[in-house]
Scaffold this active site. Structure first.
Site, PDB file in Angstrom:
ATOM      1  N   TYR A  33      -4.202   3.986  -5.382  1.00 32.06           N
ATOM      2  CA  TYR A  33      -5.289   3.102  -4.954  1.00 32.06           C
ATOM      3  C   TYR A  33      -5.419   3.209  -3.436  1.00 32.06           C
ATOM      4  O   TYR A  33      -5.357   2.230  -2.703  1.00 32.06           O
ATOM      5  CB  TYR A  33      -5.072   1.656  -5.411  1.00 32.06           C
ATOM      6  CG  TYR A  33      -6.406   0.982  -5.699  1.00 32.06           C
ATOM      7  CD1 TYR A  33      -7.178   1.409  -6.777  1.00 32.06           C
ATOM      8  CD2 TYR A  33      -6.911  -0.010  -4.878  1.00 32.06           C
ATOM      9  CE1 TYR A  33      -8.420   0.843  -7.022  1.00 32.06           C
ATOM     10  CE2 TYR A  33      -8.153  -0.569  -5.117  1.00 32.06           C
ATOM     11  CZ  TYR A  33      -8.896  -0.138  -6.196  1.00 32.06           C
ATOM     12  OH  TYR A  33     -10.126  -0.696  -6.427  1.00 32.06           O
ATOM     13  N   LEU A  34      -5.592   4.457  -3.014  1.00 25.28           N
ATOM     14  CA  LEU A  34      -5.484   4.786  -1.590  1.00 25.28           C
ATOM     15  C   LEU A  34      -6.644   4.194  -0.788  1.00 25.28           C
ATOM     16  O   LEU A  34      -7.763   4.107  -1.279  1.00 25.28           O
ATOM     17  CB  LEU A  34      -5.479   6.308  -1.407  1.00 25.28           C
ATOM     18  CG  LEU A  34      -4.398   7.074  -2.172  1.00 25.28           C
ATOM     19  CD1 LEU A  34      -4.443   8.552  -1.797  1.00 25.28           C
ATOM     20  CD2 LEU A  34      -3.007   6.512  -1.915  1.00 25.28           C
ATOM     21  N   HIS A  35      -6.331   3.784   0.422  1.00 21.80           N
ATOM     22  CA  HIS A  35      -7.351   3.280   1.348  1.00 21.80           C
ATOM     23  C   HIS A  35      -7.128   3.964   2.693  1.00 21.80           C
ATOM     24  O   HIS A  35      -6.269   4.850   2.823  1.00 21.80           O
ATOM     25  CB  HIS A  35      -7.267   1.752   1.460  1.00 21.80           C
ATOM     26  CG  HIS A  35      -5.891   1.244   1.726  1.00 21.80           C
ATOM     27  ND1 HIS A  35      -5.226   1.487   2.913  1.00 21.80           N
ATOM     28  CD2 HIS A  35      -5.023   0.546   0.944  1.00 21.80           C
ATOM     29  CE1 HIS A  35      -4.027   0.942   2.861  1.00 21.80           C
ATOM     30  NE2 HIS A  35      -3.866   0.379   1.678  1.00 21.80           N
ATOM     31  N   GLY A  37      -5.650   3.122   5.251  1.00 25.49           N
ATOM     32  CA  GLY A  37      -4.277   3.075   5.767  1.00 25.49           C
ATOM     33  C   GLY A  37      -3.495   4.305   5.285  1.00 25.49           C
ATOM     34  O   GLY A  37      -2.832   4.994   6.077  1.00 25.49           O
ATOM     35  N   HIS A  38      -3.609   4.603   3.983  1.00 23.95           N
ATOM     36  CA  HIS A  38      -2.950   5.818   3.469  1.00 23.95           C
ATOM     37  C   HIS A  38      -3.583   7.058   4.099  1.00 23.95           C
ATOM     38  O   HIS A  38      -2.891   8.042   4.400  1.00 23.95           O
ATOM     39  CB  HIS A  38      -3.117   5.927   1.950  1.00 23.95           C
ATOM     40  CG  HIS A  38      -2.539   4.786   1.177  1.00 23.95           C
ATOM     41  ND1 HIS A  38      -3.304   3.817   0.597  1.00 23.95           N
ATOM     42  CD2 HIS A  38      -1.246   4.473   0.893  1.00 23.95           C
ATOM     43  CE1 HIS A  38      -2.526   2.948  -0.025  1.00 23.95           C
ATOM     44  NE2 HIS A  38      -1.266   3.317   0.140  1.00 23.95           N
ATOM     45  N   ASP A 151       4.043  -2.532   6.238  1.00 25.32           N
ATOM     46  CA  ASP A 151       5.250  -2.951   5.510  1.00 25.32           C
ATOM     47  C   ASP A 151       6.441  -2.677   6.433  1.00 25.32           C
ATOM     48  O   ASP A 151       7.221  -1.747   6.221  1.00 25.32           O
ATOM     49  CB  ASP A 151       5.352  -2.186   4.192  1.00 25.32           C
ATOM     50  CG  ASP A 151       4.211  -2.547   3.269  1.00 25.32           C
ATOM     51  OD1 ASP A 151       4.044  -3.730   2.940  1.00 25.32           O
ATOM     52  OD2 ASP A 151       3.435  -1.639   2.898  1.00 25.32           O
ATOM     53  N   GLN A 154       9.985  -2.647   5.055  1.00 23.52           N
ATOM     54  CA  GLN A 154      10.193  -1.444   4.225  1.00 23.52           C
ATOM     55  C   GLN A 154      10.495  -0.237   5.112  1.00 23.52           C
ATOM     56  O   GLN A 154      11.393   0.566   4.817  1.00 23.52           O
ATOM     57  CB  GLN A 154       8.944  -1.191   3.378  1.00 23.52           C
ATOM     58  CG  GLN A 154       8.914   0.179   2.717  1.00 23.52           C
ATOM     59  CD  GLN A 154       7.765   0.341   1.750  1.00 23.52           C
ATOM     60  OE1 GLN A 154       7.836  -0.145   0.636  1.00 23.52           O
ATOM     61  NE2 GLN A 154       6.709   1.034   2.138  1.00 23.52           N
TER      62      GLN A 154
HETATM   63  O1  PAF Z   1       4.690   1.314   0.250  1.00 25.29           O
HETATM   64  C1  PAF Z   1       4.538   1.714  -0.930  1.00 25.29           C
HETATM   65  O2  PAF Z   1       3.431   2.021  -1.373  1.00 25.29           O
HETATM   66  C2  PAF Z   1       5.764   1.831  -1.835  1.00 25.29           C
HETATM   67  O3  PAF Z   1       6.662   0.807  -1.603  1.00 25.29           O
HETATM   68  C3  PAF Z   1       6.425   3.205  -1.768  1.00 25.29           C
HETATM   69  C4  PAF Z   1       7.020   3.488  -0.395  1.00 25.29           C
HETATM   70  C5  PAF Z   1       5.428   4.298  -2.122  1.00 25.29           C
HETATM   71  C6  PAF Z   1       7.583   3.277  -2.795  1.00 25.29           C
HETATM   72  O4  PAF Z   1       7.121   3.073  -4.084  1.00 25.29           O
END
Ligand code: PAF
Length: 282
Positions: A33-35, A37-38, A151, A154
Site C-alpha cells: 500500500y505504497l505511498h 513516503g515509500h 517509525d 523501529q
Molecule cells: O515499516 C514497515 O512497513 C514494517 O514494519 C517493515 C519494516 C516492512 C517490517 O514488516
C-alpha cells in the site's frame, strides 16, 4: 516494470547475480500500500545504489490478535507501478506460507529500546518486526537498507539489531514525507474519517511548537512535553498515547532539554493510531 519474485529462492538468486556483476543493492522492506513516503525510500535506494530492490509483505508476526492484519490495506498493481516509477528492479512478494512454512521457533528480540513507547502499547510488535527484518536481510544479503524516520523507534531497533548481529547491511534512515498540511504519510491514514483526517495534523503542529520552545531556550522536559500533550488534549478527535522527549540514539527519556534529541508522539484518532516525531536540538 520490476521483476516480481514470489519465492525467496528466486529473489535471492536475482540479487546474488546483481552483486556478482559488481552492483550494490539498495533494499526497501515494505508492507505494501505504497505511498510517497515509500517512494522517497525507493528513490534514495535507486539513487545511492546500483540496483533497488523492495519487498511487499504484510507480516503477521508484528500484528497482535486485536490489530488490523486482515483489514490492512493492499493494492499490489498500484504498488508495482509506484515501485517501477521509483526505479525498483526487483520486488519480492512472498505468501505467508513462503515466509513462514512452519511456525517460527526462532525469533529476534531487541531488549531495552523496545520496552517503552510503541513497545509499551504493542508488546509483541518489535519482536515481529525484528524477526521479519532479520529474515529479509538474510534473504537479501549485503546491501544498504532504507527505513523511514516516521517509525523512529523501529529504525532504532533495526539499526541496533543489525549492529549487534554484525549483519552486512548499512541501515539508512530517511526523512519523514508529509502531506501539504503536515500529516506524516502512512498507509493507515486511509482509515481516518474526514473529521479525524482534518484533526490529525495536530501531531506535527504540536511537535513543531515543542521544538520551537526548546530552540527558544526552554530547558524543562516536562514543559516541552506539555506543549504536545496539551495541544493534543485540546483536540476532541485525538487521544494521546505518549509524548516523550528522548535521546535520539538510545531512546532513553531525556532528563533535560539539550542536543541530539527526538520528540516522539503517538495518538489515537478513533481506532487508528498515528505516530510522528521531530528532531530537537540537532
Ligand atoms: O515499516 C514497515 O512497513 C514494517 O514494519 C517493515 C519494516 C516492512 C517490517 O514488516
Amino acid at each position: 516494470m520490476p521483476e516480481v519474485h514470489a519465492t525467496i529462492d528466486s529473489f535471492r538468486a536475482a540479487l546474488d547475480r546483481e552483486r556478482t556483476a559488481g552492483w550494490r543493492i539498495g533494499f526497501v522492506p515494505t508492507m505494501g500500500y505504497l505511498h510517497e513516503g515509500h517512494g522517497s525510500l525507493l528513490r534514495a535506494a535507486a539513487g545511492d545504489c546500483d540496483v533497488a530492490a523492495a519487498s511487499i509483505f504484510v507480516n503477521p508476526l508484528q500484528f497482535a490478535a486485536s490489530e488490523d492484519l486482515s483489514d490492512y490495506p493492499r493494492d499490489l498493481d498500484r504498488d508495482l507501478a509506484l515501485a517501477d516509477d521509483c526505479g525498483a528492479a526487483h520486488v519480492l512478494v512472498p505468501s505467508v506460507e513462503e515466509m513462514y512454512p512452519t511456525p517460527m521457533l526462532t525469533t529476534v528480540t531487541v531488549a531495552d529500546i523496545t520496552a517503552r513507547y510503541e513497545g509499551a502499547s504493542r508488546p509483541t510488535h518489535f519482536a515481529g518486526v525484528a524477526t521479519v527484518v532479520a529474515k529479509l536481510f538474510s534473504i537479501v544479503g549485503p546491501c544498504a537498507a532504507y527505513f523511514g524516520e516516521k517509525d523512529y523507534q523501529q529504525l532504532a531497533v533495526v539499526r541496533r539489531m543489525a549492529a549487534d548481529l554484525s549483519m552486512p547491511v548499512d541501515v539508512v534512515g530517511c526523512p519523514i514525507v508529509r502531506e501539504a498540511d503536515g500529516l506524516a504519510m502512512s498507509s493507515r491514514n486511509v482509515y481516518l474519517t474526514e473529521a479525524q483526517r482534518s484533526a490529525a495534523p495536530i501531531l506535527h503542529r504540536s511537535l513543531r511548537a515543542a521544538a520551537a520552545a526548546a530552540a527558544a531556550g526552554e530547558r524543562s522536559v516536562a514543559a516541552v512535553e506539555a506543549v504536545v500533550a496539551d495541544a493534543i488534549a485540546a483536540e476532541p478527535e485525538a487521544d494521546l498515547d505518549y509524548a516523550a522527549l528522548v535521546d535520539a540514539a538510545t531512546l532513553e527519556p531525556a532528563t533535560a532539554v539539550g542536543g541530539g534529541q527526538r520528540f516522539l508522539v503517538a495518538a489515537r484518532f478513533g481506532a487508528t493510531r498515528l505516530l510522528d516525531n521531530i528532531a530537537v536540538g540537532s
